[in-house]
Design a protein around this motif. Sequence first.
Motif: not given
Length: 215
Positions: A101-117, A125-132
């Motif tokens: 079982a995997e729990v992916v919480d992408a929001a806790s790791e990376v904040a969506l921001d206009a200046d996101l590197a 993206l990898e976290a989101c793909l892993a959750s699909i």
Amino acid sequence: MAHPAAVAGPALSDRDAITRVLAGDHAAFEILVRRYNQRMFRAARAVTRTDVDAEDVVQQAWLGVFKNLAQFRGDASFSTWATRIAVNEAIALTRKRPIIAEVVDAASEVALDADLARAQIGVLLEACLASIPQGNREVMVLRDVLELDTAETAACLGLSEEAVRVRLHRARAAIAAALTEQLADHAREIYAFDGERCDRITAKVLCNVLGKVDL
């Protein structure tokens, strides 16, 4: 002096390369391996989710392609036929694994921001793909990362075209809030395939293939 495969590769069609291999010129197989290594790696990586497993899958898939090359009839393109073999190898590998079982919480790791590197977007993206769900993820990678059309994707995964469309819609919807604008630009980074990896896989495949005589 340039390697024969390197010289012939760009100009030689898939069908001509196959004909040469079946006629006994096994070294010509390198043309096909180098031409489609990246596509097959990305497809395998979408299923296995690790670079190491994806490399193993691609090597096994190429051996399967070589052993069954005489059975290729051209009903689909060679690239689709070979990619389907890679996907099947990858699915077979993942089915052997214990379910974790995997729990992916992408929001806790990376904040969506206009200046996101760029690197941070890749992590998100990898976290989101892993959750699909896996079936939807495979479809999304084949369609949006490898840019296969619906028919090719359906052939690779053994699905109907309608099933591909439904799964793709679900996959895109699942990550739309986070990645709608960034997906096209950054998906390829997760499935990076550099020259060194291509050389490594090709060398291992050819080492096995050139030792075989039964096509």
